[in-house]
Each structure stands twice: as C-alpha cells, then as structure tokens.
Design a protein around this motif. Sequence first.
Motif, PDB file in Angstrom:
ATOM      1  N   ARG A  93     -18.086  -3.151   1.395  1.00 18.62           N
ATOM      2  CA  ARG A  93     -16.725  -3.627   1.204  1.00 18.62           C
ATOM      3  C   ARG A  93     -16.241  -4.272   2.508  1.00 18.62           C
ATOM      4  O   ARG A  93     -16.331  -3.659   3.583  1.00 18.62           O
ATOM      5  CB  ARG A  93     -15.814  -2.465   0.801  1.00 18.62           C
ATOM      6  N   GLY A  95     -13.511  -4.581   3.944  1.00 17.49           N
ATOM      7  CA  GLY A  95     -12.571  -3.796   4.735  1.00 17.49           C
ATOM      8  C   GLY A  95     -13.240  -2.861   5.721  1.00 17.49           C
ATOM      9  O   GLY A  95     -12.588  -2.343   6.630  1.00 17.49           O
ATOM     10  N   ASP A 101      -9.043  -7.558   5.678  1.00 13.92           N
ATOM     11  CA  ASP A 101      -9.469  -6.821   4.488  1.00 13.92           C
ATOM     12  C   ASP A 101      -9.165  -5.335   4.617  1.00 13.92           C
ATOM     13  O   ASP A 101      -8.842  -4.667   3.618  1.00 13.92           O
ATOM     14  CB  ASP A 101     -10.961  -7.042   4.245  1.00 13.92           C
ATOM     15  N   ASP A 105      -6.828  -3.093   2.058  1.00 14.23           N
ATOM     16  CA  ASP A 105      -7.262  -1.841   1.442  1.00 14.23           C
ATOM     17  C   ASP A 105      -6.338  -0.681   1.817  1.00 14.23           C
ATOM     18  O   ASP A 105      -6.161   0.267   1.028  1.00 14.23           O
ATOM     19  CB  ASP A 105      -8.701  -1.520   1.839  1.00 14.23           C
ATOM     20  N   TYR A 348     -11.686   6.652   5.086  1.00 19.00           N
ATOM     21  CA  TYR A 348     -12.184   5.335   4.667  1.00 19.00           C
ATOM     22  C   TYR A 348     -13.164   4.814   5.713  1.00 19.00           C
ATOM     23  O   TYR A 348     -12.876   4.902   6.894  1.00 19.00           O
ATOM     24  CB  TYR A 348     -10.998   4.376   4.537  1.00 19.00           C
ATOM     25  N   TRP A 355      -9.859   7.341  -0.779  1.00 18.46           N
ATOM     26  CA  TRP A 355      -9.447   5.980  -1.129  1.00 18.46           C
ATOM     27  C   TRP A 355      -9.971   5.631  -2.514  1.00 18.46           C
ATOM     28  O   TRP A 355     -11.123   5.958  -2.833  1.00 18.46           O
ATOM     29  CB  TRP A 355     -10.017   4.974  -0.107  1.00 18.46           C
ATOM     30  N   PRO A 356      -9.230   4.957  -3.366  1.00 20.24           N
ATOM     31  CA  PRO A 356      -7.859   4.462  -3.186  1.00 20.24           C
ATOM     32  C   PRO A 356      -6.801   5.401  -3.744  1.00 20.24           C
ATOM     33  O   PRO A 356      -5.711   4.959  -4.122  1.00 20.24           O
ATOM     34  CB  PRO A 356      -7.908   3.161  -3.993  1.00 20.24           C
TER      35      PRO A 356
END
Length: 399
Positions: A93, A95, A101, A105, A348, A355-356
């Motif tokens: 990902r 982020g 990013d 997130d 994270y 998350w999320p």
Amino acid sequence: MDDHTVEPPHVWRDRLPSKYRDIAPRIVRAPLKEMTFVGGKFAPKMGAPGDDGPIADWWVYEDLHRPLTRLDTAVGYSRDEVKLEAITYEQMRPGSYSVPDRLADMDVNHVQSALCFPTFPRFCGQTFTEAKDHELGLLALRAYNDWMVEEWCGPEAQGRLIPLTLIPLWDAELAAAEVRRNAARGVRAVCFSEIPPNLGLPSVHTDAWDPFFAACDETGTVVAMHIGSSSRMPSTSADAPPAVGSTITFANCCFSMVDWLMSGKLDRFPDLKIMYAEGQIGWIPYILERADVVWEENRGWGGVADKVLRPPSELFAEHVYGCFFDDAFGLRNLDAIGVGNVLYETDYPHSDSTWPKSREVGEAQMGHLPQDVVERIVRGNAIELLGLTEDGLWAGPGA
C-alpha cells in the motif's frame, strides 16, 4: 504513538556522499530462495539473477540482505492473505512509504497525528549498530534522522507526522550528541532497545548509558522502546510457531520495565520519560503490584535499597507510558494502571493494525469510560508527552 514507515529507496542514495553509493543501504530487486520465521528468528535467503523464486525488493548493506515482506506492510489485505512472503514496493500500500498517501490513509482511519518507527534500520537502529563500519553507520543513521525530520515529517506532512529518531547505540556520548542535535530542531522522541544486553550492549543497571539518559532528561526527549527492539522476540523453543511469540510479545516490555523500575535511573533522572510501543497494557497492574511487594519486603537483600528510593509504582506513574491498540482487559483495569500513563496506537501498516477500523475498535473498548478519560488516552496524554500543539500537531523544527 506506534505506526511504522517503510523507507523509500532514495533515503540513503540521496543523503549520503556519492562515494558511498555502492556500499550504503540500497535496494536490489532479486529472487527469494527461502524464508523462515521459527523460534522468533527471521531467516531469508537471496537468490541470484535468473534463479527461481518470487521477485522481491531487498535492502542490501554490508553482509545484510533483507527483503521487504508482507509483514512489513499488511494493511489492505485480509488476515488470511497475510503470510510470510517477500514483496516489492509495487505490492505494498503506497501509504507505507509515501507521505500524501499516508495522510490519506490516516484520514480514512480518523487519525490526526502519528509517530512512526523505522523498518529497515529496525526498531532502534540495530542495523547500523551491527554494521562493521561504524563511521559509515553513523553517517547512515544521521541521514535517516535527517530524512525523518526534513522529509517524512517535513512541510508536506502538515505537522501530522511526528519525528522519531535513532541513536548510535555503540557510543553513549555520540548518542547524547545526536539526541541534542535533533532536540534542537524540535524532535521529542528517540528509539532505544527494550533489553540492550540482548544486542551485546550494557544494561540500564550500569552507568554506561548515563550520557544518553542525561541528554534525554535535559531535552525532554522520550525514550521509545518497541517490542522486538532487542532483536529477540519472545518464544519458548526453536521450533515454536510464530503464533507462540505473537501471543507473548508483551513479555519483553514486562522484563524491560522491571529493569527500569529497579535500576535507580528514574530517581537519578527526574524528568526522564519512557514508553513501550505495541506491548499492550493489561499486564501492567500485576507487575506493579509485585514490584512494590519486592521493594517493600526484599529490598535489603535485593540490591536496590540504596538506589530505588520510592515504591516502583510511584516511579511508574511519573515516568512510564504503555501503548495499546487492542486491549479491552487493560482498559477494564485502567484505574490500576493510571489514566495518564496510557497511549493509543494503530500499528499501521503491520498485520496487527486495527486500520481502517481503529475508531470502531476504540469506541467498542472505551465505551464504558468517561469522555474526558477517552480524550486523554487517544489525544491528551500524547500531546503533553511529545510537546505537540493544542491541536495535536508537531510544530516543526525548533518546536
């Protein structure tokens, strides 16, 4: 108070002199021959170009060949998809390594600000400590700190990413100088090992670390210790599956905290603050109870009568912070820990991350608590500890 950054490939390429380009930390794309994680030990083997095996991005530095793995960045994948496998940057990902990013997130997760531990340097810079060339290691460590302050937590982060820096663990005087260098530009947290002797370093019971502790005490720099920052995750045997270690990850924090409480350092350095990341908090009440009993009844022969001058629970209340992301039991026993000694985290982009759904998890586990207590746990304590603005932001260099 505990997220992670996966360093982008350019960190050391752009920040070290060109003469180090071929020996500094760098990314190489190559196959993975084999990878195991047994008994708390991670063992990958890098293949040569053309070999069979999944392609991965590897950090290469001296004799170290360390692939990026799905465990480094698992968010966005279902739990059943998260396995011990090597990956490339394209398979993670964005982020994990990109500031815009990451902020996006964080928005999805109702997170305003985050303190991020490193990945390739490991949780307290063991990668550079174990390197043969400490002159280059010091340059690489300072380059990481500069990247952390100037880029990861730079203007693009809008004060929402909070810097956490490294020290050269092999030299306490150099460590103190690095703390002061970064404190002068607003940094208020530094990584340290939960159990230094596991890295072949002096324990907190010696005076070896005093220059470093003094620098943290004087500058208001929090000593942040992440599970695994001793390079030895808890396990019971060489053939124990990873699930055993994952269940007892708090154990290192437990051992470390007792070390600190019985070391005398928290009396000698009255403004020193320490925090435990990803260790959860449910275990803390019993350890404080037991430590107080030992101090009261056994200090005469226990070697602490002349240096631990108050009950350990009092020292804990003034100096120690526990971080959690999923600990309903600990929250039901908050009175035995202390409202002011608890910090919230999301982990994270690791596999344990909430998350999320960090907000939903928090609401479910803190629903029985008064709103002012919740506010302290998820914001207020961190703002006070790290010297953030009233809005919960890092004010930047010079803060």
